[in-house]
Design an enzyme around this catalytic site. Structure first.
Site, PDB file in Angstrom:
ATOM      1  N   GLY A  70      -4.788  10.438 -10.566  1.00  0.00           N
ATOM      2  CA  GLY A  70      -3.351  10.363  -9.259  1.00  0.00           C
ATOM      3  C   GLY A  70      -3.456   8.498  -9.909  1.00  0.00           C
ATOM      4  O   GLY A  70      -4.024   8.154 -10.473  1.00  0.00           O
ATOM      5  N   GLY A  71      -2.686   8.126  -9.233  1.00  0.00           N
ATOM      6  CA  GLY A  71      -1.897   6.592  -8.707  1.00  0.00           C
ATOM      7  C   GLY A  71      -3.667   6.033  -8.689  1.00  0.00           C
ATOM      8  O   GLY A  71      -3.220   4.914  -9.897  1.00  0.00           O
TER       9      GLY A  71
ATOM     10  N   ASN B 219     -10.267  15.983 -13.723  1.00  0.00           N
ATOM     11  CA  ASN B 219      -9.571  16.373 -13.298  1.00  0.00           C
ATOM     12  C   ASN B 219      -9.066  17.864 -12.621  1.00  0.00           C
ATOM     13  O   ASN B 219      -9.086  18.940 -13.619  1.00  0.00           O
ATOM     14  CB  ASN B 219      -7.861  15.450 -13.220  1.00  0.00           C
ATOM     15  CG  ASN B 219      -6.701  15.702 -11.804  1.00  0.00           C
ATOM     16  OD1 ASN B 219      -7.332  15.427 -10.580  1.00  0.00           O
ATOM     17  ND2 ASN B 219      -6.123  16.235 -11.992  1.00  0.00           N
TER      18      ASN B 219
ATOM     19  N   LYS C  24       3.957   1.834  -4.042  1.00  0.00           N
ATOM     20  CA  LYS C  24       3.795   0.810  -5.084  1.00  0.00           C
ATOM     21  C   LYS C  24       4.402   1.584  -6.244  1.00  0.00           C
ATOM     22  O   LYS C  24       3.990  -0.208  -7.399  1.00  0.00           O
ATOM     23  CB  LYS C  24       1.732   1.118  -5.269  1.00  0.00           C
ATOM     24  CG  LYS C  24       0.585   0.718  -3.383  1.00  0.00           C
ATOM     25  CD  LYS C  24      -0.555   1.333  -4.651  1.00  0.00           C
ATOM     26  CE  LYS C  24      -1.666   0.904  -3.713  1.00  0.00           C
ATOM     27  NZ  LYS C  24      -3.063   1.392  -4.104  1.00  0.00           N
TER      28      LYS C  24
ATOM     29  N   GLU D  19      -3.045  19.051 -17.063  1.00  0.00           N
ATOM     30  CA  GLU D  19      -2.197  18.125 -18.271  1.00  0.00           C
ATOM     31  C   GLU D  19      -1.714  16.658 -16.946  1.00  0.00           C
ATOM     32  O   GLU D  19      -1.870  15.719 -17.393  1.00  0.00           O
ATOM     33  CB  GLU D  19      -0.041  18.596 -17.233  1.00  0.00           C
ATOM     34  CG  GLU D  19      -0.449  20.481 -17.856  1.00  0.00           C
ATOM     35  CD  GLU D  19      -1.066  21.138 -17.037  1.00  0.00           C
ATOM     36  OE1 GLU D  19      -1.468  21.239 -16.063  1.00  0.00           O
ATOM     37  OE2 GLU D  19      -1.880  22.096 -17.684  1.00  0.00           O
TER      38      GLU D  19
ATOM     39  N   THR E 230       1.065  -1.650   0.039  1.00  0.00           N
ATOM     40  CA  THR E 230       0.059  -0.025  -0.119  1.00  0.00           C
ATOM     41  C   THR E 230       0.894   1.775   0.300  1.00  0.00           C
ATOM     42  O   THR E 230       2.726   1.356   0.229  1.00  0.00           O
ATOM     43  CB  THR E 230      -1.122  -0.102   1.034  1.00  0.00           C
ATOM     44  OG1 THR E 230      -1.862   1.001   1.109  1.00  0.00           O
ATOM     45  CG2 THR E 230      -0.306  -0.138   2.871  1.00  0.00           C
TER      46      THR E 230
ATOM     47  N   ASN F 154       0.274  -3.456  -6.387  1.00  0.00           N
ATOM     48  CA  ASN F 154      -0.646  -3.860  -5.096  1.00  0.00           C
ATOM     49  C   ASN F 154      -0.408  -5.232  -4.024  1.00  0.00           C
ATOM     50  O   ASN F 154      -0.729  -5.013  -3.642  1.00  0.00           O
ATOM     51  CB  ASN F 154      -1.578  -3.153  -4.780  1.00  0.00           C
ATOM     52  CG  ASN F 154      -2.895  -3.754  -5.395  1.00  0.00           C
ATOM     53  OD1 ASN F 154      -2.301  -4.550  -6.729  1.00  0.00           O
ATOM     54  ND2 ASN F 154      -3.854  -3.810  -4.968  1.00  0.00           N
TER      55      ASN F 154
ATOM     56  N   ASP G 231      -5.989  -3.055  -8.072  1.00  0.00           N
ATOM     57  CA  ASP G 231      -6.660  -2.171  -7.972  1.00  0.00           C
ATOM     58  C   ASP G 231      -7.801  -1.489  -8.590  1.00  0.00           C
ATOM     59  O   ASP G 231      -9.307  -1.396  -8.227  1.00  0.00           O
ATOM     60  CB  ASP G 231      -6.166  -0.818  -7.629  1.00  0.00           C
ATOM     61  CG  ASP G 231      -5.043  -0.941  -6.132  1.00  0.00           C
ATOM     62  OD1 ASP G 231      -5.289  -1.439  -5.353  1.00  0.00           O
ATOM     63  OD2 ASP G 231      -3.751   0.399  -6.052  1.00  0.00           O
TER      64      ASP G 231
HETATM   65  P1  ATR Z   1      -3.772   8.494  -5.322  1.00  0.00           P
HETATM   66  O1  ATR Z   1      -2.617   7.598  -5.516  1.00  0.00           O
HETATM   67  O2  ATR Z   1      -4.683   8.086  -4.209  1.00  0.00           O
HETATM   68  O3  ATR Z   1      -4.300   8.125  -6.656  1.00  0.00           O
HETATM   69  P2  ATR Z   1      -2.566  10.852  -5.830  1.00  0.00           P
HETATM   70  O4  ATR Z   1      -2.029  10.325  -6.601  1.00  0.00           O
HETATM   71  O5  ATR Z   1      -2.524  11.892  -4.809  1.00  0.00           O
HETATM   72  O6  ATR Z   1      -3.381  10.378  -5.225  1.00  0.00           O
HETATM   73  O7  ATR Z   1      -4.094  11.838  -6.656  1.00  0.00           O
HETATM   74  C1  ATR Z   1      -4.658  12.611  -5.539  1.00  0.00           C
HETATM   75  C2  ATR Z   1      -5.862  12.849  -6.382  1.00  0.00           C
HETATM   76  O8  ATR Z   1      -6.255  13.905  -5.774  1.00  0.00           O
HETATM   77  C3  ATR Z   1      -5.058  14.105  -7.794  1.00  0.00           C
HETATM   78  O9  ATR Z   1      -6.563  13.923  -8.732  1.00  0.00           O
HETATM   79  C4  ATR Z   1      -5.684  15.541  -7.792  1.00  0.00           C
HETATM   80  O10 ATR Z   1      -5.422  16.666  -8.321  1.00  0.00           O
HETATM   81  P3  ATR Z   1      -4.274  17.133  -9.009  1.00  0.00           P
HETATM   82  O11 ATR Z   1      -4.202  16.193 -10.571  1.00  0.00           O
HETATM   83  O12 ATR Z   1      -4.733  18.602  -9.498  1.00  0.00           O
HETATM   84  O13 ATR Z   1      -3.209  17.421  -8.055  1.00  0.00           O
HETATM   85  C5  ATR Z   1      -6.561  15.094  -6.366  1.00  0.00           C
HETATM   86  N1  ATR Z   1      -7.036  16.389  -5.638  1.00  0.00           N
HETATM   87  C6  ATR Z   1      -6.595  16.092  -4.673  1.00  0.00           C
HETATM   88  N2  ATR Z   1      -7.173  17.535  -3.896  1.00  0.00           N
HETATM   89  C7  ATR Z   1      -7.676  18.172  -4.813  1.00  0.00           C
HETATM   90  C8  ATR Z   1      -8.968  19.484  -4.288  1.00  0.00           C
HETATM   91  N3  ATR Z   1      -8.582  19.702  -3.335  1.00  0.00           N
HETATM   92  N4  ATR Z   1      -9.924  18.817  -5.755  1.00  0.00           N
HETATM   93  C9  ATR Z   1      -9.584  18.546  -6.377  1.00  0.00           C
HETATM   94  N5  ATR Z   1      -8.627  17.514  -7.156  1.00  0.00           N
HETATM   95  C10 ATR Z   1      -8.530  17.101  -5.519  1.00  0.00           C
END
Ligand code: ATR
Length: 280
Positions: free
Chosen positions: A133-134, A154, A70, A158, A66, A91, A106
């Protein structure tokens, strides 16, 4: 497969004390009549190589991986399965003839939760994934593998484009693109993979955009009933909480280790019991 000699498996991560994996996997062991242990092992990035060596020497059947390990575990694996290779994250690790094989369950776990718990067939379905994200990467690869048409929404466009490129490397004909919040209106399935709503009442999209009859999934499971899921239920959507995702990714891990598929209700029941015990 039941009984036999005791097996050992663990989950590694940092921090890992709050992980529900031990409760979920132990329930699966009990259901299979399997003697064995499943513990949480705290391990940060700096300890990863030595912890993996120890687990190998202990001849564990496998281990779950976890946050935040990962991606760091990938170069330590002898080989990766197709999904782990496409996603660039692992994972679940199994040992096959002494070789350490990395898997990623996942995305498949989330798709299983949608198909098995909400009864929605993903082939041809219009899916919106919130976040890049991941979790989003793993999910998008599995969604296109099941024939879904995927739109990523998102905050940072980008990062969404990067996920599209990653998925196209896996399948150049994948139906996947970057969208915006208005894309939610046409979605048959909406999955929140952002952290929005974790411990708060915030929602990651306008609930008014959610179509009645759609399926809404939230990767967040604390709280279990997020503000997004409450709003979605009021809109007449079918709701799948993050615990179902957790249970189904663990179910796939059990299948990898033992070729045995425990029932999702048993694993979820154990997780709910553990959460209730923690509240006391
Ligand atoms: P994980 O690995 O759990 O998927 P992560 O890689 O940290 O987590 O990704 C978090 C996601 O939540 C991202 O898509 C992030 O958006 P950004 O790419 O713009 O950072 C999104 N996220 C986190 N906080 C946010 C918020 N307050 N509003 C909108 N999106 C958010």
């Amino acid at each position: 497969m039941t009984g036999g000699s005791a097996v050992r498996a663990v989950v590694i991560g940092y921090p890992v004390a709050q992980s529900l994996s031990p409760a979920i996997h132990r329930a699966a062991f009990r259901e299979a009549g399997r003697a064995g242990s499943f513990d949480a092992v705290e391990c940060d990035r700096g300890q990863l190589e030595s912890v993996v060596q120890e687990l190998r020497a202990e001849r564990v059947i496998g281990f779950s991986v976890t946050m935040p390990l990962k991606e760091a575990i990938v170069p330590l694996c002898d080989s990766l399965d197709t999904l782990a290779s496409a996603v660039g994250a692992v994972n679940c690790v199994s040992f096959e003839d002494g070789r350490m094989v990395g898997h990623n369950t996942d995305g498949e776990g989330c798709c299983d939760a949608i198909e098995n718990e909400a009864g929605l067939r993903l082939d041809g379905a219009n899916a919106v994934v919130l976040g890049a994200g991941g979790t989003s990467r793993a999910l998008c690869v599995s969604l296109v593998a099941r024939g879904a048409d995927v739109t990523i929404v998102n905050r940072t466009a980008e990062r969404a484009e990067e996920v599209v490129h990653l998925v196209r490397r896996f399948d150049e004909d994948a139906h996947i693109r970057v969208g915006n919040h208005s894309s939610v209106r046409a979605a048959e399935v909406i999955v929140n993979t952002t952290s929005v709503g974790m411990g708060t009442r915030d929602v990651p999209c306008d609930p008014e955009s959610i179509a009645p009859g759609s399926v809404v999934v939230d990767a967040v499971y604390s709280p279990l009933r997020t503000a997004l899921l409450e709003a979605a239920a009021r809109r007449g959507a079918r709701c799948i909480d993050g615990l179902w995702m957790l249970v189904h990714q663990a179910q796939r891990q059990q299948e990898i280790w033992f070729s045995f598929v425990p029932t999702s209700d048993t694993m979820r029941g154990a997780a709910l019991k553990e959460l209730a015990a923690r509240r006391q």
